[in-house]
Design a protein around this motif. Structure first.
Motif, mmCIF file in Angstrom:
data_model
loop_
_atom_site.group_PDB
_atom_site.id
_atom_site.type_symbol
_atom_site.label_atom_id
_atom_site.label_comp_id
_atom_site.label_asym_id
_atom_site.label_seq_id
_atom_site.Cartn_x
_atom_site.Cartn_y
_atom_site.Cartn_z
ATOM 1 N N ASN A 79 -3.714 -5.215 -1.391
ATOM 2 C CA ASN A 79 -2.509 -5.316 -2.217
ATOM 3 C C ASN A 79 -2.550 -4.323 -3.378
ATOM 4 N N ALA A 80 -3.712 -4.228 -4.035
ATOM 5 C CA ALA A 80 -3.858 -3.280 -5.141
ATOM 6 C C ALA A 80 -3.759 -1.843 -4.635
ATOM 7 N N ASN A 81 -4.325 -1.586 -3.462
ATOM 8 C CA ASN A 81 -4.241 -0.242 -2.883
ATOM 9 C C ASN A 81 -2.799 0.093 -2.513
ATOM 10 N N GLY A 82 -2.055 -0.897 -2.055
ATOM 11 C CA GLY A 82 -0.647 -0.674 -1.744
ATOM 12 C C GLY A 82 0.133 -0.272 -2.976
ATOM 13 N N PHE A 83 -0.115 -0.964 -4.087
ATOM 14 C CA PHE A 83 0.563 -0.599 -5.336
ATOM 15 C C PHE A 83 0.174 0.814 -5.755
ATOM 16 N N LYS A 84 -1.093 1.150 -5.612
ATOM 17 C CA LYS A 84 -1.570 2.501 -5.963
ATOM 18 C C LYS A 84 -0.863 3.564 -5.117
ATOM 19 N N LEU A 85 -0.759 3.314 -3.823
ATOM 20 C CA LEU A 85 -0.104 4.269 -2.922
ATOM 21 C C LEU A 85 1.345 4.522 -3.316
ATOM 22 N N MET A 86 2.030 3.474 -3.726
ATOM 23 C CA MET A 86 3.460 3.600 -4.011
ATOM 24 C C MET A 86 3.761 4.056 -5.435
ATOM 25 N N ALA A 87 2.838 3.806 -6.371
ATOM 26 C CA ALA A 87 3.148 4.052 -7.781
ATOM 27 C C ALA A 87 2.346 5.176 -8.425
ATOM 28 N N GLU A 88 1.295 5.640 -7.771
ATOM 29 C CA GLU A 88 0.412 6.639 -8.389
ATOM 30 C C GLU A 88 1.086 7.995 -8.495
ATOM 31 N N SER A 89 1.071 8.549 -9.704
ATOM 32 C CA SER A 89 1.623 9.889 -9.916
ATOM 33 C C SER A 89 0.641 10.941 -9.411
ATOM 34 N N ARG A 90 1.189 11.986 -8.857
ATOM 35 C CA ARG A 90 0.377 13.137 -8.469
ATOM 36 C C ARG A 90 0.935 14.354 -9.188
ATOM 37 N N GLU A 91 0.192 15.445 -9.139
ATOM 38 C CA GLU A 91 0.648 16.647 -9.829
ATOM 39 C C GLU A 91 2.016 17.070 -9.310
ATOM 40 N N GLY A 92 3.000 17.087 -10.208
ATOM 41 C CA GLY A 92 4.360 17.461 -9.832
ATOM 42 C C GLY A 92 5.202 16.312 -9.307
ATOM 43 N N VAL A 93 4.583 15.144 -9.098
ATOM 44 C CA VAL A 93 5.312 13.979 -8.581
ATOM 45 C C VAL A 93 5.028 12.785 -9.486
ATOM 46 N N SER A 94 5.936 12.523 -10.410
ATOM 47 C CA SER A 94 5.749 11.415 -11.346
ATOM 48 C C SER A 94 6.278 10.118 -10.741
ATOM 49 N N GLY A 95 5.427 9.096 -10.710
ATOM 50 C CA GLY A 95 5.885 7.793 -10.231
ATOM 51 C C GLY A 95 5.693 7.550 -8.758
ATOM 52 N N GLY A 96 4.858 8.349 -8.086
ATOM 53 C CA GLY A 96 4.573 8.113 -6.670
ATOM 54 C C GLY A 96 5.800 8.221 -5.787
#
Length: 447
Positions: A160-177
């Motif tokens: 469940n925590a990994n799912g939230f990370k996948l959907m919400a984690e910002s990457r370089e140039g992509v804010s908010g997953g």
């Protein structure tokens, strides 16, 4: 908590709110959430991830992908039916803000579609295998170099925590997953707390945890926008569930209760006569016996009873939800909707039979054992390579292994915790088949 705030259309990564009345009715923001999830690479990998039977060769058996699609369909129905009743009870939501009952269905459907998106290969044993690596395997060497909560994130690695990370984690140039709405991300969060303290109460929201330390700040900002009530005291971060989470959970509970049972029948692990008897008990008030007796084939009889059973449980779950809406909004509803179902006895009988005949079958156990070894060996190779690269003493073999990782997971200019968590998340992203193939290559069995 109040519905106006809970139905936030604000996208993760946005700095401004989005109003319902300004939405394009042909493609609402909540519909966009569904589309973004279904087109994500993380969702596609579910097509080769275990639901019940690992690495099954039959078309009968559900994968995480087919299970997730079915849960989203059931969730949409739950959300729409509940949404209609909520708008009748709180007409200002429609009159002043423009919300429609389909909005509730769209939020629940999107969150339900994503509910397993962070799960590792080999089913729930995959989560346990990752945790075991850090608790009793080679990964325990890192304990002294992590905070207590960081280490707990790893030893209790949570899909469940990994799912939230996948959907919400910002990457370089992509804010908010994936840039999903806060309403959908809130509804997705079954356990809105961090990994410690572990199960501080019997409240269902405390059963597991929902975000890693790396996403703590992100989740707090979402919770604040949604107006989720804080729970607990001291330094522990814990919130009350988003009310629609109960419907997402009910959709999952309904599907695995009925459909995993159906898989067991189709595989011959549960006898048809025994199984039909259990399902008929669940639908005895709605079954059309004349129609049922006219069905000549097992598949048709099973399909008919499955549809009736799902519909029965949907309507009962909505009844429980509406009867307890005030408690849910106040964070005082401490169990799942199906725990208060009038069909609890029948549900418990079905689950007990599935556990005995399906979940603990020899085929499942043998493949889960193999999964432990596969995951442990992959974690061993990559954690060693990444940590040694960070310490500037990587061997040539380590460097070769790093080149097999996707670029995002090769980063070593981050904390040790982030390196270890990213490695776990990479392993969790693998499908069952991809994990086995990678393991064979690591071991030199296949080139």
């Amino acid at each position: 908590m109040n519905w106006e705030q809970l139905l936030s259309l604000k996208r993760h990564g946005d700095t401004h709110k989005r109003l319902r009345k300004e939405q394009d009715e042909t493609r609402l923001g909540f519909d966009v959430d569904y589309d973004r999830i279904i087109f994500s690479s993380a969702f596609r990998s579910l097509q080769d991830k275990t639901q019940v039977i690992p690495l099954s060769k039959t078309d009968f058996v559900h994968t995480r992908l087919t299970h997730s699609l079915e849960v989203s369909v059931v969730g949409r129905s739950l959300g729409r039916i509940a949404g209609k009743k909520i708008l009748e009870k709180h007409p200002y939501l429609k009159e002043m803000h423009g919300y429609q009952f389909n909005d509730f269905g769209a939020i629940v459907a999107a969150a339900a579609l994503a509910h397993d998106i962070g799960n590792p290969p080999f089913g729930h044993s995959g989560e346990k295998a990752i945790g075991e690596y850090f608790k009793n395997g080679s990964g325990q060497q890192f304990k002294s170099r992590l905070t207590e909560k960081e280490y707990q994130d790893l030893v209790d690695f949570e899909g469940n925590a990994n799912g939230f990370k996948l959907m919400a984690e910002s990457r370089e140039g992509v804010s908010g997953g994936l840039r999903l709405s806060h309403a959908t991300l809130g509804a997705f969060m079954k356990y809105p707390k961090e990994s410690l303290p572990k199960k501080p109460t019997d409240h269902i929201a405390d059963k597991k945890f929902g975000f890693f330390q790396s996403e703590k700040t992100s989740f707090q900002s979402i919770a604040e926008d949604l107006g989720l009530l804080q729970r607990g005291s001291g330094e522990a971060i814990a919130y009350c569930r988003h009310p629609l989470t109960y419907l997402v959970e009910a959709a999952d509970d309904i599907c695995y209760t009925i459909i995993d049972f159906e898989d067991g029948i189709n595989l011959g692990l549960i006898s048809e006569d025994f199984a039909l008897e259990y399902l008929i008990k669940l639908v005895k008030d709605t079954i059309n016996t004349k129609k049922y007796n006219a069905l000549a084939y097992k598949e048709d009889r099973l399909s008919y009873l499955r549809a009736l059973a799902i519909n029965t449980l949907i309507n009962d779950a909505v009844r429980v939800f509406m009867e307890n809406e005030d408690k849910i909004l106040n964070g005082m509803f401490a169990v799942s909707l199906l725990d208060k179902s009038i069909y609890t006895a029948q549900i418990d009988d079905i689950i007990a039979l599935s556990v005995d005949k399906v979940y603990q079958s020899q085929e499942v156990i043998e493949k889960e054992i193999a999964g432990y070894k596969v995951i442990s060996d992959i974690l061993d190779v990559y954690t060693e390579a990444l940590v040694r690269e960070k310490n500037s003493d990587a061997s040539n073999y380590n460097k070769l292994m790093l080149r097999t990782l996707p670029e995002f997971y090769r980063r070593t200019n981050v904390s040790l915790y982030q390196i270890l968590l990213n490695t776990c998340c990479y392993v969790a992203s693998l499908s069952d088949g991809a994990a086995i193939l990678l393991h064979k290559k690591i071991k030199g069995i296949e080139i």
